[in-house]
Design a protein around this motif. Structure first.
Motif, PDB file in Angstrom:
ATOM      1  N   MET A   1       0.837  -1.203   0.000  1.00  0.00           N
ATOM      2  CA  MET A   1       0.000   0.000   0.000  1.00  0.00           C
ATOM      3  C   MET A   1       0.868   1.248   0.000  1.00  0.00           C
ATOM      4  O   MET A   1       0.626   2.207  -0.758  1.00  0.00           O
ATOM      5  N   LEU A   2       1.888   1.241   0.840  1.00  0.00           N
ATOM      6  CA  LEU A   2       2.807   2.374   0.902  1.00  0.00           C
ATOM      7  C   LEU A   2       3.615   2.518  -0.388  1.00  0.00           C
ATOM      8  O   LEU A   2       3.818   3.633  -0.885  1.00  0.00           O
ATOM      9  N   ARG A   3       4.080   1.414  -0.917  1.00  0.00           N
ATOM     10  CA  ARG A   3       4.954   1.457  -2.091  1.00  0.00           C
ATOM     11  C   ARG A   3       4.300   2.148  -3.271  1.00  0.00           C
ATOM     12  O   ARG A   3       4.931   2.949  -3.973  1.00  0.00           O
ATOM     13  N   VAL A   4       3.019   1.870  -3.515  1.00  0.00           N
ATOM     14  CA  VAL A   4       2.370   2.393  -4.724  1.00  0.00           C
ATOM     15  C   VAL A   4       1.794   3.789  -4.519  1.00  0.00           C
ATOM     16  O   VAL A   4       1.314   4.405  -5.474  1.00  0.00           O
ATOM     17  N   CYS A   5       1.851   4.306  -3.289  1.00  0.00           N
ATOM     18  CA  CYS A   5       1.373   5.659  -3.009  1.00  0.00           C
ATOM     19  C   CYS A   5       2.532   6.637  -3.173  1.00  0.00           C
ATOM     20  O   CYS A   5       3.655   6.368  -2.727  1.00  0.00           O
ATOM     21  N   ARG A   6       2.294   7.763  -3.781  1.00  0.00           N
ATOM     22  CA  ARG A   6       3.355   8.765  -3.955  1.00  0.00           C
ATOM     23  C   ARG A   6       3.694   9.414  -2.616  1.00  0.00           C
ATOM     24  O   ARG A   6       2.842   9.496  -1.716  1.00  0.00           O
ATOM     25  N   PRO A   7       4.918   9.898  -2.455  1.00  0.00           N
ATOM     26  CA  PRO A   7       5.250  10.664  -1.245  1.00  0.00           C
ATOM     27  C   PRO A   7       4.300  11.856  -1.086  1.00  0.00           C
ATOM     28  O   PRO A   7       4.031  12.581  -2.041  1.00  0.00           O
ATOM     29  N   GLY A   8       3.760  12.023   0.086  1.00  0.00           N
ATOM     30  CA  GLY A   8       2.784  13.083   0.331  1.00  0.00           C
ATOM     31  C   GLY A   8       1.371  12.699  -0.027  1.00  0.00           C
ATOM     32  O   GLY A   8       0.436  13.470   0.215  1.00  0.00           O
ATOM     33  N   GLY A   9       1.198  11.509  -0.610  1.00  0.00           N
ATOM     34  CA  GLY A   9      -0.131  11.053  -0.984  1.00  0.00           C
ATOM     35  C   GLY A   9      -0.924  10.551   0.213  1.00  0.00           C
ATOM     36  O   GLY A   9      -0.416  10.475   1.339  1.00  0.00           O
ATOM     37  N   THR A  10      -2.172  10.203  -0.039  1.00  0.00           N
ATOM     38  CA  THR A  10      -3.110   9.832   1.024  1.00  0.00           C
ATOM     39  C   THR A  10      -3.267   8.320   1.132  1.00  0.00           C
ATOM     40  O   THR A  10      -3.441   7.630   0.122  1.00  0.00           O
ATOM     41  N   ILE A  11      -3.234   7.837   2.344  1.00  0.00           N
ATOM     42  CA  ILE A  11      -3.577   6.449   2.672  1.00  0.00           C
ATOM     43  C   ILE A  11      -4.919   6.483   3.397  1.00  0.00           C
ATOM     44  O   ILE A  11      -5.088   7.249   4.355  1.00  0.00           O
ATOM     45  N   GLY A  12      -5.875   5.678   2.956  1.00  0.00           N
ATOM     46  CA  GLY A  12      -7.181   5.663   3.594  1.00  0.00           C
ATOM     47  C   GLY A  12      -7.656   4.243   3.853  1.00  0.00           C
ATOM     48  O   GLY A  12      -7.609   3.393   2.954  1.00  0.00           O
ATOM     49  N   LEU A  13      -8.113   3.979   5.075  1.00  0.00           N
ATOM     50  CA  LEU A  13      -8.554   2.637   5.461  1.00  0.00           C
ATOM     51  C   LEU A  13      -9.853   2.702   6.246  1.00  0.00           C
ATOM     52  O   LEU A  13     -10.013   3.551   7.129  1.00  0.00           O
ATOM     53  N   LEU A  14     -10.759   1.805   5.923  1.00  0.00           N
ATOM     54  CA  LEU A  14     -11.965   1.616   6.711  1.00  0.00           C
ATOM     55  C   LEU A  14     -12.077   0.121   6.975  1.00  0.00           C
ATOM     56  O   LEU A  14     -12.235  -0.664   6.040  1.00  0.00           O
TER      57      LEU A  14
END
Length: 280
Positions: free
Chosen positions: A138-151
């Motif tokens: 999940m972290l790898r494919v997100c750009r730096p400064g991008g958003t991680i969202g979990l429910l």
């Protein structure tokens, strides 16, 4: 070398079993009839905007992916189970939105580093058996400064307690796997991501479920439609006494959570967590 081959074979067998489990019953009905608004809740919490590149991991039929596309984002929805993706394609067509649907393992995503502005999952990634591997991807494919969202469902909430109730009846999980509701604990999620996330917001919320007239109606609906519950009953199909016991335990669980004497109205707890991927 033989140990590595054995581990790979075990993992493939596990993923095959997971894929088959989620194809049991009618999860598209569960998603659309029981929890239709959770995806929108997550998309709004992530502040998805037009033009954002969004990945929905373990997307199922698109409960979060479709609202993200409706918000104007460029969305990829991925899931391990082809049958759910096909239902999602039909649903997105009915909503009049276009997005990309990809079969993919949450623990080995086929996307480039930093490809997405927002990476999210709505009661999906929690079912990946190896939590650290899924969080790392999940972290790898997100750009730096991008958003991680979990429910995700909490261990103490209704669905977490339902999994606890089914555990004695279901096939035992392989060694090294972790229970899905752990993703509903903020401390567990923070430990998975470590110092690679910032600006963390974690809220425990509930969704009102009032579709069922009786506890037994809830039990029978999930017994017919929800893959993990269908699988638990199949594991004990040749033991009528255990089937009767699981029938009792699921109805009793719904009864304990009932908050309205007129119907089986329940409040199912989940954890809504958003964060930023750390820069650099």
């Amino acid at each position: 070398m033989s140990n590595l081959i054995s581990a790979a074979e075990t993992d493939r067998a596990l993923k095959t079993r997971h894929r088959a489990m989620w194809a049991l019953g009618d999860y598209p009905a569960v998603a659309s009839e029981i929890i239709p608004d959770l995806g929108t809740t997550l998309v709004q919490a992530c502040d998805v905007r037009p033009g954002d590149r969004v990945l929905d991991i373990a997307a199922g039929t698109g409960n979060a992916a479709i609202p993200a596309a409706l918000a104007g984002a460029k969305v990829v929805a991925c899931d391990l189970t082809p049958e759910l993706l096909e239902a999602g394609r039909r649903s997105s067509a009915e909503h009049g939105v276009e997005l990309e649907w990809r079969q993919a393992d949450a623990e080995a995503l086929p996307f480039a580093n930093g490809e997405f502005d927002t990476v999210l999952s709505c009661v999906g990634i929690m079912f990946a058996p190896h939590h650290q591997a899924a969080a790392d991807e999940m972290l790898r494919v997100c750009r730096p400064g991008g958003t991680i969202g979990l429910l995700n469902w909490t261990p103490e909430g209704f669905i977490g307690q339902m999994f606890a109730a089914m555990k004695p009846y279901a096939s035992p999980p392989p060694p090294g796997t972790q229970p899905p509701p752990l993703w509903g604990r903020p401390e567990h999620v923070r430990a998975l991501f470590g110092d690679q996330i910032t600006d963390v917001t974690a809220d425990r919320r509930t969704v009102r479920i009032d579709r069922f007239m009786t506890p037994e109606a809830f039990r029978d609906y999930f017994k017919s439609n929800y893959g993990p519950t269908v699988a638990a009953y199949r594991a004990i199909a040749n033991d009528p006494d255990r089937v009767t016991a699981l029938d009792h335990d699921l109805a009793a669980l719904a009864h304990r959570h009932t908050q309205d004497t007129g119907t089986t109205s329940m409040a199912w707890e989940y954890l809504l967590l958003t964060a930023r991927k750390a820069e650099g």
